[in-house]
Scaffold this motif. Sequence first.
Motif, PDB file in Angstrom:
ATOM      1  N   ILE A 158      -5.403  15.236   1.743  1.00 49.66           N
ATOM      2  CA  ILE A 158      -5.667  15.086   0.304  1.00 49.66           C
ATOM      3  C   ILE A 158      -4.864  16.109  -0.492  1.00 49.66           C
ATOM      4  O   ILE A 158      -4.208  15.765  -1.483  1.00 49.66           O
ATOM      5  CB  ILE A 158      -7.180  15.217   0.015  1.00 49.66           C
ATOM      6  CG1 ILE A 158      -7.937  14.045   0.647  1.00 49.66           C
ATOM      7  CG2 ILE A 158      -7.442  15.275  -1.487  1.00 49.66           C
ATOM      8  CD1 ILE A 158      -9.443  14.139   0.552  1.00 49.66           C
ATOM      9  N   GLN A 160      -3.209   8.413  -7.844  1.00 47.30           N
ATOM     10  CA  GLN A 160      -4.450   7.804  -7.371  1.00 47.30           C
ATOM     11  C   GLN A 160      -4.667   7.976  -5.872  1.00 47.30           C
ATOM     12  O   GLN A 160      -5.763   7.736  -5.384  1.00 47.30           O
ATOM     13  CB  GLN A 160      -4.469   6.318  -7.718  1.00 47.30           C
ATOM     14  CG  GLN A 160      -4.517   6.044  -9.196  1.00 47.30           C
ATOM     15  CD  GLN A 160      -4.417   4.559  -9.486  1.00 47.30           C
ATOM     16  OE1 GLN A 160      -4.340   3.738  -8.588  1.00 47.30           O
ATOM     17  NE2 GLN A 160      -4.408   4.224 -10.758  1.00 47.30           N
ATOM     18  N   GLN A 166      -7.403  10.575  -4.963  1.00 43.01           N
ATOM     19  CA  GLN A 166      -8.738  10.088  -5.326  1.00 43.01           C
ATOM     20  C   GLN A 166      -9.228   9.050  -4.318  1.00 43.01           C
ATOM     21  O   GLN A 166     -10.392   9.075  -3.904  1.00 43.01           O
ATOM     22  CB  GLN A 166      -8.721   9.487  -6.736  1.00 43.01           C
ATOM     23  CG  GLN A 166     -10.065   8.984  -7.195  1.00 43.01           C
ATOM     24  CD  GLN A 166     -11.106  10.091  -7.291  1.00 43.01           C
ATOM     25  OE1 GLN A 166     -10.782  11.211  -7.636  1.00 43.01           O
ATOM     26  NE2 GLN A 166     -12.331   9.780  -6.980  1.00 43.01           N
ATOM     27  N   GLN A 167      -8.365   8.146  -3.902  1.00 41.67           N
ATOM     28  CA  GLN A 167      -8.741   7.131  -2.918  1.00 41.67           C
ATOM     29  C   GLN A 167      -9.082   7.774  -1.577  1.00 41.67           C
ATOM     30  O   GLN A 167     -10.043   7.379  -0.917  1.00 41.67           O
ATOM     31  CB  GLN A 167      -7.613   6.111  -2.735  1.00 41.67           C
ATOM     32  CG  GLN A 167      -7.345   5.244  -3.946  1.00 41.67           C
ATOM     33  CD  GLN A 167      -8.467   4.268  -4.189  1.00 41.67           C
ATOM     34  OE1 GLN A 167      -9.113   3.792  -3.271  1.00 41.67           O
ATOM     35  NE2 GLN A 167      -8.705   3.964  -5.452  1.00 41.67           N
ATOM     36  N   HIS A 195     -10.135  10.832  -1.157  1.00 39.58           N
ATOM     37  CA  HIS A 195     -11.377  11.575  -1.362  1.00 39.58           C
ATOM     38  C   HIS A 195     -12.596  10.642  -1.312  1.00 39.58           C
ATOM     39  O   HIS A 195     -13.674  11.052  -0.886  1.00 39.58           O
ATOM     40  CB  HIS A 195     -11.330  12.317  -2.697  1.00 39.58           C
ATOM     41  CG  HIS A 195     -12.484  13.227  -2.924  1.00 39.58           C
ATOM     42  ND1 HIS A 195     -12.676  14.376  -2.189  1.00 39.58           N
ATOM     43  CD2 HIS A 195     -13.529  13.155  -3.777  1.00 39.58           C
ATOM     44  CE1 HIS A 195     -13.777  14.973  -2.588  1.00 39.58           C
ATOM     45  NE2 HIS A 195     -14.315  14.252  -3.553  1.00 39.58           N
ATOM     46  N   ASN A 196     -12.411   9.401  -1.708  1.00 36.37           N
ATOM     47  CA  ASN A 196     -13.497   8.416  -1.662  1.00 36.37           C
ATOM     48  C   ASN A 196     -13.745   7.879  -0.258  1.00 36.37           C
ATOM     49  O   ASN A 196     -14.632   7.054  -0.072  1.00 36.37           O
ATOM     50  CB  ASN A 196     -13.214   7.256  -2.613  1.00 36.37           C
ATOM     51  CG  ASN A 196     -13.343   7.663  -4.057  1.00 36.37           C
ATOM     52  OD1 ASN A 196     -14.002   8.643  -4.376  1.00 36.37           O
ATOM     53  ND2 ASN A 196     -12.695   6.923  -4.939  1.00 36.37           N
ATOM     54  N   GLY A 197     -12.970   8.307   0.710  1.00 38.72           N
ATOM     55  CA  GLY A 197     -13.219   7.937   2.089  1.00 38.72           C
ATOM     56  C   GLY A 197     -12.320   6.855   2.654  1.00 38.72           C
ATOM     57  O   GLY A 197     -12.504   6.444   3.794  1.00 38.72           O
ATOM     58  N   PHE A 198     -11.354   6.392   1.896  1.00 38.53           N
ATOM     59  CA  PHE A 198     -10.435   5.386   2.414  1.00 38.53           C
ATOM     60  C   PHE A 198      -9.419   6.048   3.332  1.00 38.53           C
ATOM     61  O   PHE A 198      -9.074   7.205   3.165  1.00 38.53           O
ATOM     62  CB  PHE A 198      -9.711   4.674   1.266  1.00 38.53           C
ATOM     63  CG  PHE A 198     -10.618   3.847   0.409  1.00 38.53           C
ATOM     64  CD1 PHE A 198     -11.028   2.593   0.838  1.00 38.53           C
ATOM     65  CD2 PHE A 198     -11.079   4.319  -0.801  1.00 38.53           C
ATOM     66  CE1 PHE A 198     -11.878   1.825   0.060  1.00 38.53           C
ATOM     67  CE2 PHE A 198     -11.923   3.564  -1.586  1.00 38.53           C
ATOM     68  CZ  PHE A 198     -12.326   2.309  -1.154  1.00 38.53           C
ATOM     69  N   THR A 239      -5.150   3.159   1.828  1.00 35.84           N
ATOM     70  CA  THR A 239      -4.828   3.632   0.481  1.00 35.84           C
ATOM     71  C   THR A 239      -3.401   3.254   0.100  1.00 35.84           C
ATOM     72  O   THR A 239      -3.150   2.763  -0.992  1.00 35.84           O
ATOM     73  CB  THR A 239      -5.005   5.156   0.397  1.00 35.84           C
ATOM     74  OG1 THR A 239      -6.357   5.472   0.701  1.00 35.84           O
ATOM     75  CG2 THR A 239      -4.659   5.684  -0.970  1.00 35.84           C
TER      76      THR A 239
END
Length: 153
Positions: A51, A72, A75-76, A78-81, A86
């Motif tokens: 990240i 982006q 952020q993707q 960090h959201n677990g993808f 991603t």
Amino acid sequence: YGFSTIASTATGYPAHFFIDLPLIGDFLLSYSRAHFLDRLSLLYSSGYPIIEASERSQESLVGFARRRRYKQIAQQLHNGFGVADTFQYLDILASEQLPILVSAEAAGRLDAGLKRVSDDATQALNDKINLIVTWVPRFAYALISMGIISRLL
């Protein structure tokens, strides 16, 4: 100087003016992709978490095309993808590069996969530069020849 002046005063990035041109837009996208992947591969293999490596890599892009998509990525992630998911969702990689990253991430060799994808993107960019360097002078010579022939006739 002119580029930095426009970049500091414009609401958009100067490269966005050229992104719709047929050859120049494709070249800017290839440059942006190769530059980002090279930085990401270097930072990730140096020990940065993915990240943070993606955040620092996108900061190195100087206003080139699709910069918002590169922002982006962190952020993707960090959201677990996953990295491959991603990159596929944001359309960062070329279609032939995505399977390399998918298999590398599944095998736990993301550093090697990023390096290979980075090398492929850099090679694709170098091929485009070689094509431009080869054909632009030929095109210019053809225009000069046509001008001379039209004067003679």
